[in-house]
Design a protein around this motif. Structure first.
Motif, PDB file in Angstrom:
ATOM      1  N   LYS A 100       0.845  -1.186   0.000  1.00  0.00           N
ATOM      2  CA  LYS A 100       0.000   0.000   0.000  1.00  0.00           C
ATOM      3  C   LYS A 100       0.889   1.248   0.000  1.00  0.00           C
ATOM      4  O   LYS A 100       2.021   1.224   0.465  1.00  0.00           O
ATOM      5  N   HIS A 101       0.336   2.335  -0.509  1.00  0.00           N
ATOM      6  CA  HIS A 101       1.038   3.609  -0.527  1.00  0.00           C
ATOM      7  C   HIS A 101       0.389   4.527   0.503  1.00  0.00           C
ATOM      8  O   HIS A 101      -0.826   4.731   0.478  1.00  0.00           O
ATOM      9  N   TYR A 102       1.193   5.083   1.413  1.00  0.00           N
ATOM     10  CA  TYR A 102       0.663   5.890   2.509  1.00  0.00           C
ATOM     11  C   TYR A 102       0.961   7.370   2.272  1.00  0.00           C
ATOM     12  O   TYR A 102       2.065   7.738   1.853  1.00  0.00           O
ATOM     13  N   TYR A 103      -0.038   8.220   2.564  1.00  0.00           N
ATOM     14  CA  TYR A 103       0.085   9.666   2.380  1.00  0.00           C
ATOM     15  C   TYR A 103      -0.555  10.370   3.569  1.00  0.00           C
ATOM     16  O   TYR A 103      -1.584   9.936   4.089  1.00  0.00           O
ATOM     17  N   LEU A 104       0.076  11.485   3.976  1.00  0.00           N
ATOM     18  CA  LEU A 104      -0.479  12.288   5.061  1.00  0.00           C
ATOM     19  C   LEU A 104      -1.208  13.481   4.464  1.00  0.00           C
ATOM     20  O   LEU A 104      -0.612  14.315   3.780  1.00  0.00           O
ATOM     21  N   PHE A 105      -2.516  13.566   4.707  1.00  0.00           N
ATOM     22  CA  PHE A 105      -3.344  14.660   4.204  1.00  0.00           C
ATOM     23  C   PHE A 105      -3.714  15.600   5.347  1.00  0.00           C
ATOM     24  O   PHE A 105      -3.662  15.223   6.519  1.00  0.00           O
ATOM     25  N   GLY A 106      -4.095  16.827   4.996  1.00  0.00           N
ATOM     26  CA  GLY A 106      -4.524  17.805   5.980  1.00  0.00           C
ATOM     27  C   GLY A 106      -4.091  19.212   5.657  1.00  0.00           C
ATOM     28  O   GLY A 106      -4.608  20.173   6.215  1.00  0.00           O
ATOM     29  N   TYR A 107      -3.120  19.346   4.720  1.00  0.00           N
ATOM     30  CA  TYR A 107      -2.629  20.677   4.370  1.00  0.00           C
ATOM     31  C   TYR A 107      -3.778  21.527   3.815  1.00  0.00           C
ATOM     32  O   TYR A 107      -4.515  21.081   2.937  1.00  0.00           O
ATOM     33  N   PRO A 108      -3.959  22.745   4.337  1.00  0.00           N
ATOM     34  CA  PRO A 108      -5.107  23.568   3.934  1.00  0.00           C
ATOM     35  C   PRO A 108      -4.980  24.102   2.523  1.00  0.00           C
ATOM     36  O   PRO A 108      -3.925  24.566   2.110  1.00  0.00           O
ATOM     37  N   GLU A 109      -6.081  24.047   1.784  1.00  0.00           N
ATOM     38  CA  GLU A 109      -6.114  24.586   0.438  1.00  0.00           C
ATOM     39  C   GLU A 109      -7.433  25.289   0.206  1.00  0.00           C
ATOM     40  O   GLU A 109      -8.424  25.030   0.891  1.00  0.00           O
ATOM     41  N   GLU A 110      -7.432  26.189  -0.753  1.00  0.00           N
ATOM     42  CA  GLU A 110      -8.655  26.902  -1.098  1.00  0.00           C
ATOM     43  C   GLU A 110      -9.684  25.912  -1.642  1.00  0.00           C
ATOM     44  O   GLU A 110      -9.344  25.029  -2.428  1.00  0.00           O
ATOM     45  N   PRO A 111     -10.946  26.031  -1.241  1.00  0.00           N
ATOM     46  CA  PRO A 111     -11.976  25.108  -1.722  1.00  0.00           C
ATOM     47  C   PRO A 111     -12.097  25.063  -3.235  1.00  0.00           C
ATOM     48  O   PRO A 111     -12.464  24.054  -3.815  1.00  0.00           O
ATOM     49  N   SER A 112     -11.778  26.186  -3.899  1.00  0.00           N
ATOM     50  CA  SER A 112     -11.927  26.256  -5.353  1.00  0.00           C
ATOM     51  C   SER A 112     -10.675  25.832  -6.114  1.00  0.00           C
ATOM     52  O   SER A 112     -10.611  25.947  -7.331  1.00  0.00           O
ATOM     53  N   ALA A 113      -9.653  25.344  -5.368  1.00  0.00           N
ATOM     54  CA  ALA A 113      -8.395  24.971  -6.019  1.00  0.00           C
ATOM     55  C   ALA A 113      -8.644  23.885  -7.061  1.00  0.00           C
ATOM     56  O   ALA A 113      -9.331  22.902  -6.797  1.00  0.00           O
ATOM     57  N   SER A 114      -8.068  24.077  -8.248  1.00  0.00           N
ATOM     58  CA  SER A 114      -8.304  23.143  -9.342  1.00  0.00           C
ATOM     59  C   SER A 114      -7.287  22.010  -9.364  1.00  0.00           C
ATOM     60  O   SER A 114      -7.538  20.960  -9.940  1.00  0.00           O
ATOM     61  N   LYS A 115      -6.127  22.215  -8.735  1.00  0.00           N
ATOM     62  CA  LYS A 115      -5.109  21.175  -8.763  1.00  0.00           C
ATOM     63  C   LYS A 115      -5.381  20.120  -7.694  1.00  0.00           C
ATOM     64  O   LYS A 115      -6.238  20.288  -6.828  1.00  0.00           O
ATOM     65  N   ALA A 116      -4.643  19.013  -7.785  1.00  0.00           N
ATOM     66  CA  ALA A 116      -4.823  17.926  -6.818  1.00  0.00           C
ATOM     67  C   ALA A 116      -4.428  18.383  -5.420  1.00  0.00           C
ATOM     68  O   ALA A 116      -3.548  19.227  -5.242  1.00  0.00           O
ATOM     69  N   ARG A 117      -5.094  17.834  -4.438  1.00  0.00           N
ATOM     70  CA  ARG A 117      -4.852  18.224  -3.051  1.00  0.00           C
ATOM     71  C   ARG A 117      -3.432  17.834  -2.622  1.00  0.00           C
ATOM     72  O   ARG A 117      -2.929  16.771  -2.953  1.00  0.00           O
ATOM     73  N   LYS A 118      -2.793  18.749  -1.890  1.00  0.00           N
ATOM     74  CA  LYS A 118      -1.429  18.514  -1.447  1.00  0.00           C
ATOM     75  C   LYS A 118      -1.381  17.422  -0.384  1.00  0.00           C
ATOM     76  O   LYS A 118      -2.245  17.337   0.485  1.00  0.00           O
ATOM     77  N   TYR A 119      -0.357  16.594  -0.431  1.00  0.00           N
ATOM     78  CA  TYR A 119      -0.177  15.549   0.572  1.00  0.00           C
ATOM     79  C   TYR A 119       1.319  15.349   0.798  1.00  0.00           C
ATOM     80  O   TYR A 119       2.165  15.850   0.046  1.00  0.00           O
ATOM     81  N   TYR A 120       1.649  14.596   1.852  1.00  0.00           N
ATOM     82  CA  TYR A 120       3.042  14.315   2.182  1.00  0.00           C
ATOM     83  C   TYR A 120       3.294  12.821   2.021  1.00  0.00           C
ATOM     84  O   TYR A 120       2.539  11.996   2.514  1.00  0.00           O
ATOM     85  N   ARG A 121       4.385  12.495   1.338  1.00  0.00           N
ATOM     86  CA  ARG A 121       4.658  11.104   0.990  1.00  0.00           C
ATOM     87  C   ARG A 121       5.463  10.364   2.042  1.00  0.00           C
ATOM     88  O   ARG A 121       5.540   9.143   2.025  1.00  0.00           O
TER      89      ARG A 121
END
Length: 421
Positions: A100-121
């Motif tokens: 499995k590939h694990y990622y840490l999510f939670g970094y704040p982004e604008e709701p209207s952001a068009s790019k993929a949500r930021k995560y930590y590998r």
């Protein structure tokens, strides 16, 4: 089956060791809940082994960064609020029972952001943001999110912009010695965000020029050399150079003409680093090597290539792969077994063409591969000391070189192979 049992035993021993570790708690958080449309990333349950591994590694990294001389084991008590470890596995991977590939999510982004949500590998990827959360800054721009390899380049690949004329008198000074409060009052930065940002940019220029013009040594060697202290490594400007590594060197014009073929690198393999007890002169001793073309039909001479630094071996491997279809290879040839030069001759570290070119000029790299020709990309780098600033010379340690450029009380781990002196 035996290897799996051994792995399980090792993991169990690791968990046992951390049973008596010291917890580190981070109270501040900028985390946000993950949107529902990311349901393909499944949340890892609290107490699961991947979470424990991340928290153990982050705790040890925080201790190394923030607590000089810390001993024992540390772990991160909890992720900052709203930061969650999640895992993802493609459908085709599930059939093959791949990891499995694990990622840490939670970094704040604008709701209207068009790019993929930021995560930590990985824990190391998240560490810079975690350090920012510990600090007092409210500007997320101050957080260096340590970046993809393509975003990281040698210090000498940049040219430091000219410092504002009103701050020229501060060139060469440690940032900690400058009265920044007085400068802020003078330029009215409290009421003007643009002026505040401008002053911050000037501060980074001052810090960069000071680092470029100073050096500090590490790993003292107990070797008797009359009137000299001997070291195994040096922070020369912004670069870490150890004995046994290759450096770019600036030869006199008459030496250049006889040293190597035009466009092929000449490097020095550092044997030892010395500082005179009489006048403080910094001296590098080592051997001089030149790269030259050799026809594949020519019988190769007795080779001592395996003793060369990794970067030099990598350079030969890359060039051979490019040139073999044209009937050529390259060879590092010893030009001078024992040479001694002062610091003014050292231009900086030697970087492999195949690593440096895609960073500095991706189009040029593709052109090299297509045309089966290798250009000397090292010429695109600056030389150490090129910044227009007074020479600082030797400082006691790395902390003094960056004094005032990093928050007070923050200690950066230089690795277990560095003993400053």
């Amino acid at each position: 089956m035996a290897s799996r049992k051994a792995k399980d035993i090792k993991a169990a021993d690791n968990e046992f060791q951390y049973a008596n570790a010291t917890p580190i708690q981070i109270w501040r958080s900028d985390g946000t809940e993950m949107p529902s449309e990311y349901s393909q990333y499944e949340k890892v349950e609290e107490g699961a082994k991947p979470i424990i591994e991340w928290q153990n590694k982050l705790g040890q990294a925080l201790a190394a960064e923030l607590m000089a001389g810390a001993t024992g084991l540390y772990f991160l008590q909890d992720f900052p609020s709203h930061y969650h470890l999640r895992w993802y596995q493609a459908k085709e991977d599930k059939k093959k029972h791949q990891a499995k590939h694990y990622y840490l999510f939670g970094y704040p982004e604008e709701p209207s952001a068009s790019k993929a949500r930021k995560y930590y590998r990985s824990p190391n990827h998240f560490l810079p943001h975690l350090l920012w959360l510990i600090g007092e800054s409210q500007d997320r721009g101050d957080c260096a999110l340590a970046k993809e390899e393509a975003d990281i380049r040698p210090f000498l690949a940049f040219s430091i912009p000219q410092i504002n004329a009103v701050l020229l008198d501060f060139k060469g000074k440690a940032l900690a010695e400058i009265n920044w409060q007085g400068l802020q009052d003078r330029f009215g930065t409290q009421a003007d965000a643009s002026r505040r940002e401008g002053l911050a940019i000037e501060a980074t220029k001052l810090a960069a020029t000071r680092v470029d013009q100073c050096y500090s040594t590490f790993n003292p060697i107990q070797e008797v050399v009359q009137n000299y202290d001997v070291f195994g490594g040096i922070f020369l400007g912004a670069e870490k150079i150890c004995a046994g590594e290759a450096v770019r060197i600036q030869l006199a014009r008459e030496q250049q003409e006889h040293a190597a073929e035009k466009g092929l690198p000449v490097v020095m393999v550092v044997k030892r680093i010395l500082i005179s007890r009489l006048d403080g002169t910094l001296v590098f001793e080592g051997s001089l090597w030149k790269l030259q073309h050799t026809p594949l039909t020519q019988q190769p001479r007795a080779s001592n290539q395996p003793q060369l630094p990794t970067a030099m071996l990598g350079e030969k491997e890359f060039r051979d792969g490019i040139l073999q279809s044209r009937g050529w290879s390259v060879e590092w040839v010893l030009a001078n077994q024992n040479m001694s030069v002062d610091e003014s001759v050292i231009r900086g570290r030697f970087y492999e063409t195949r690593r440096l070119t895609p960073i500095l000029n991706p189009a040029k790299f593709e052109e090299m591969l297509h045309q089966k020709h290798v250009d000397d990309i090292q010429t695109l780098l600056n030389n150490r000391g090129d910044s227009n600033s007074p020479r600082v010379g030797r400082v006691l340690n790395r902390a003094q070189a960056v004094a005032g450029a990093v928050p007070a009380g923050v200690f950066h781990s230089l690795g277990p192979d560095v003993i400053e002196a």
